[in-house]
Design a protein around this motif. Structure first.
Motif, PDB file in Angstrom:
ATOM      1  N   SER A 177     -36.642  74.572 -20.504  1.00  0.00           N
ATOM      2  CA  SER A 177     -36.800  75.957 -20.082  1.00  0.00           C
ATOM      3  C   SER A 177     -35.493  76.554 -19.585  1.00  0.00           C
ATOM      4  O   SER A 177     -35.240  77.747 -19.740  1.00  0.00           O
ATOM      5  N   ALA A 197     -34.707  80.347 -20.461  1.00  0.00           N
ATOM      6  CA  ALA A 197     -35.439  81.135 -19.473  1.00  0.00           C
ATOM      7  C   ALA A 197     -34.443  82.083 -18.806  1.00  0.00           C
ATOM      8  O   ALA A 197     -33.263  81.792 -18.716  1.00  0.00           O
ATOM      9  N   PRO A 198     -34.894  83.240 -18.282  1.00  0.00           N
ATOM     10  CA  PRO A 198     -36.299  83.675 -18.269  1.00  0.00           C
ATOM     11  C   PRO A 198     -36.690  84.549 -19.447  1.00  0.00           C
ATOM     12  O   PRO A 198     -37.778  85.107 -19.458  1.00  0.00           O
ATOM     13  N   ASP A 204     -40.057  84.266 -21.261  1.00  0.00           N
ATOM     14  CA  ASP A 204     -41.298  84.823 -20.726  1.00  0.00           C
ATOM     15  C   ASP A 204     -41.848  85.918 -21.629  1.00  0.00           C
ATOM     16  O   ASP A 204     -43.025  86.282 -21.528  1.00  0.00           O
ATOM     17  N   ASP A 215     -46.004  85.987 -21.215  1.00  0.00           N
ATOM     18  CA  ASP A 215     -46.463  86.679 -20.022  1.00  0.00           C
ATOM     19  C   ASP A 215     -47.457  87.760 -20.441  1.00  0.00           C
ATOM     20  O   ASP A 215     -47.873  87.819 -21.594  1.00  0.00           O
ATOM     21  N   GLU A 257     -49.665  90.797 -14.239  1.00  0.00           N
ATOM     22  CA  GLU A 257     -49.537  89.340 -14.302  1.00  0.00           C
ATOM     23  C   GLU A 257     -50.605  88.601 -13.499  1.00  0.00           C
ATOM     24  O   GLU A 257     -51.039  87.516 -13.882  1.00  0.00           O
ATOM     25  N   PRO A 307     -46.255  82.220 -17.268  1.00  0.00           N
ATOM     26  CA  PRO A 307     -45.304  81.763 -18.289  1.00  0.00           C
ATOM     27  C   PRO A 307     -44.958  80.291 -18.124  1.00  0.00           C
ATOM     28  O   PRO A 307     -45.151  79.694 -17.056  1.00  0.00           O
ATOM     29  N   ARG A 346     -42.384  78.339 -17.707  1.00  0.00           N
ATOM     30  CA  ARG A 346     -41.571  77.729 -16.651  1.00  0.00           C
ATOM     31  C   ARG A 346     -42.340  77.666 -15.336  1.00  0.00           C
ATOM     32  O   ARG A 346     -42.150  76.742 -14.539  1.00  0.00           O
ATOM     33  N   TYR A 390     -44.359  84.985 -10.378  1.00  0.00           N
ATOM     34  CA  TYR A 390     -43.680  85.483 -11.572  1.00  0.00           C
ATOM     35  C   TYR A 390     -43.488  86.995 -11.498  1.00  0.00           C
ATOM     36  O   TYR A 390     -42.397  87.510 -11.797  1.00  0.00           O
TER      37      TYR A 390
END
Length: 683
Positions: free
Chosen positions: A364, A368-369, A372, A376, A406, A414, A416, A465
């Protein structure tokens, strides 16, 4: 052509074809995420090609010629590699999403995709005997179309309702078109000079990757400075977020540094309460400054009335440029919540872009990020676009509304964040297998403690998140010098029961778990830093507060006319017909115990809830903060403080004010209906 070059192309060309086709399909499937997905996908494609070149060079030196590099062996290796990568693509799009691993439909989809790939391999080997290995390597589009597009189509056929099967059918047609193209290509006679032709896929893939990176967008861009004129406004709704999760406690395993920063640099309102327990009436109050009885937005009438001025309209009239960003299907043009916004962007959280195969198998930290984007609920795209809007045009202030979905069911943060949940002792298979029925608990059987702990952990991860997106917005505003010139208001429309009460989600009650929401305001010029306001505050009072801070309050007091006095707050819940239908159809229960409307009033220490069916509720919040002991009895209406609370409630909200007796108006498009169904609102 040398055997060494043949060996190199044997490995390089399948990946080039796969990566190019995958990038195109990723961008096509991205929807509103397209600018960000394009840039990320282009970077991944170039990384795949670089890795392929290294591996291919190594392979060409290990097997430069002889029997190991014979046409048949090289062809078999290329076909096997293509089938493997195509299957990994299908796996990559099944595992990270809402598809529980190990289920029969998922296994069947993967098995069929693999069978199609093997069939394509056999066909390609037959074609190779006719045209030679070199031209056979150009048949990779056939493999890609059948394995990747076909497999992805099968997964979508399994996951999508009948109303959206057209999209999956298109993928299958594209696969058939690829097969036909491969057959036509096989009839072309071989050419003596093939080097340029054989390198064409590599050139094409590299060009596509470069263009995608060049034309795509970077999440959370840097902003130009701005320090003069009226302040910009950022109103963030952390949808379905309880006050006790935002900001998170200092010792929480799921910290919220973004909210903690706002709290340290602004003002925290510890006793803010929504006007209802669900999205539509709460947002209507947030936009109009009125209680549900005044704006009339209920289950039966979810459309925002056109005759009520909204916060966005008032700010637009005062000179602000306005934009809204939302992944919640209730809060958008379909129900009139885009009124007053110059721009309104929706992201369909049900339709996520195709995930490049490599992303499911890379650490990840490497990507990342931005990863996402693929799993997400639309937050990364919405937050990035909201930040772009805040850049504004330099001579005009900007109002930006951002709804982050979210924390809404189903809880599947997500990758991670999901990996952090797994690291805390919950296996990924356990996470995917968790029952997240919004109506859980209504049937009388208690939800297992272990399930409740996992649900709360996933919920906290979702809040964390959403906070990470907010923190990135704050960081960009700070770096550009715009942070102190921006009024930032963060709140929620409602909370979530999380098995503190039944059901699991946020319906059928007015408990504090549902109506106690966070409220934080940051604006150094108008709000004392690090302060806390403990008095009662209603969500309906937020528009007036914003207008006051921005210096845009009209001469009349109309915007705040419905704000209650500071010694009590009010909330309402109209008769929930669609929820009752779900109780009947999904649980097989008689919904009559919940067939009622609720009106509530809350002081600092007491809550009185009037029910249209006579089953009222009274809670002593000082002695019973979790609202487990209903004190209502027949003679208590003559007792204090209940008699005073009931009288105030009757004066402000006469009986029947929240009954929602108007004729139902739930007309909506099939897409909106499906999105609401996936969120648990409709059957």
């Amino acid at each position: 052509m040398s055997n060494r070059l043949n060996a190199l192309l044997t490995l390089l060309l399948p990946i080039a074809w796969l990566s190019a086709a995958e990038l195109v399909l990723t961008i096509i499937s991205a929807g509103s995420d397209r600018p960000y997905v394009a840039r990320l996908g282009g970077r991944i494609l170039l990384a795949e090609l670089l890795l392929a070149v290294v591996v291919a060079l190594a392979w060409s030196f290990i097997f430069p010629g002889g029997k190991s590099s014979s046409a048949r062996r090289r062809l078999a290796l290329a076909c096997g590699l293509s089938v493997t990568l195509g299957t990994l693509t299908v796996l990559a799009n099944g595992l990270p999403h809402k598809v529980p691993p190990g289920t029969l439909p998922t296994a069947a989809a993967w098995g069929i995709a693999l069978a199609l790939g093997l069939g394509a391999m056999l066909l390609r080997r037959a074609l190779a005997r006719r045209d030679g290995t070199g031209m056979a390597l150009l048949y990779e589009p056939l493999l890609i179309a059948v394995v990747m597009i076909g497999g992805y189509g099968l997964l979508r056929l399994r996951r999508l309702p009948p109303a959206t099967l057209t999209g999956a059918a298109i993928w299958m047609v594209l696969g058939a078109a690829g097969l036909l193209a491969g057959l036509l290509l096989s009839r072309l006679p071989p050419r003596p000079s093939r080097w340029a032709v054989l390198f064409l896929p590599v050139i094409l893939a590299t060009t596509l990757g470069g263009l995608a990176v060049l034309l795509g967008r970077t999440p959370f861009p840097l902003l130009p400075p701005r320090s003069s004129g009226p302040p910009d406004l950022l109103l963030v709704v952390l949808d379905t977020t309880r006050a006790d999760f935002a900001p998170a406690a200092s010792d929480s395993a799921w910290p919220t540094p973004g909210l903690a920063r706002i709290a340290a640099e602004g003002q925290t309102f510890s006793s803010c309460f929504s006007t209802s327990c669900w999205t539509v009436p709460a947002h209507a109050s947030l936009f109009t400054g009125r209680l549900p009885a005044a704006h009339g937005t209920t289950w039966n009438q979810p459309h925002l009335p056109e005759d009520l001025p909204t916060l966005a309209q008032r700010l637009a009239q005062a000179g602000w440029r306005t934009a809204g960003f939302s992944a919640n299907p209730w809060i958008g043009p379909a129900f009139g919540f885009d009124r007053g916004f110059d721009l309104f962007l929706e992201v369909n959280a049900d339709h996520r872009p195709l995930r490049p195969w490599a992303t499911a198998f890379l650490p990840s930290r490497l990507t990342a990020p931005a990863l996402d984007l693929f799993d997400d609920k639309g937050g990364l795209t919405l937050a990035s676009e909201a930040l772009r809007h805040l850049a504004g045009d330099h001579g005009r202030p900007v109002f930006t509304f951002l709804n982050l979905l979210e924390s809404h069911l189903p809880y599947l943060p997500p990758r991670r964040f999901r990996n952090q949940v797994a690291a805390a002792g919950w296996s990924l298979s356990r996470i995917h297998a968790l029952d997240q029925n919004p109506l859980a608990g209504l049937a009388g059987s208690a939800v297992a403690d272990d399930d409740t702990r996992l649900l709360r952990t996933l919920y906290a991860a979702e809040v964390a998140y959403a906070d990470s997106l907010l923190a990135r917005i704050l960081e960009r505003l700070s770096r550009s010098g715009r942070l102190d010139h921006t009024i930032i208001v963060v709140t929620s429309d409602h909370g979530e029961n999380l098995n503190d009460h039944a059901p699991l989600d946020h319906q059928l009650g007015l408990y504090d778990t549902l109506v106690h929401v966070p409220l934080l305001i940051r604006y150094p010029a108008g709000v004392p830093a690090g302060s806390t306001e403990n008095g009662l505050v209603s969500l309906a009072s937020i528009p007036r507060r914003i207008l006051q801070l921005a210096g845009a309050l009209p001469g009349t007091d109309e915007a705040g006319a419905q704000a209650p006095p500071a010694d009590q707050v009010y909330f309402q819940y109209a008769r929930p017909d669609p929820v009752l239908d779900r109780v009947r159809s999904r649980l097989g229960l008689d919904p009559s115990p919940w067939d009622r409307s609720l009106d509530g009033i809350r002081s600092e220490d007491h809550k009185w809830i009037r029910s249209s069916d006579g089953h009222h509720m009274a809670f002593d919040l000082e002695a019973d903060p979790l609202e487990q002991n209903n004190l209502f009895h027949a003679g208590m209406m003559d007792e204090e403080p209940w008699s005073a609370l009931a009288a105030r409630l009757e004066q402000r909200l006469p009986a029947g004010a929240a009954a929602g007796t108007g004729s139902p108006s739930l007309e909506m498009s099939p897409e909106i209906r499906q999105r609401l169904r996936s969120l648990g609102y409709l059957d």
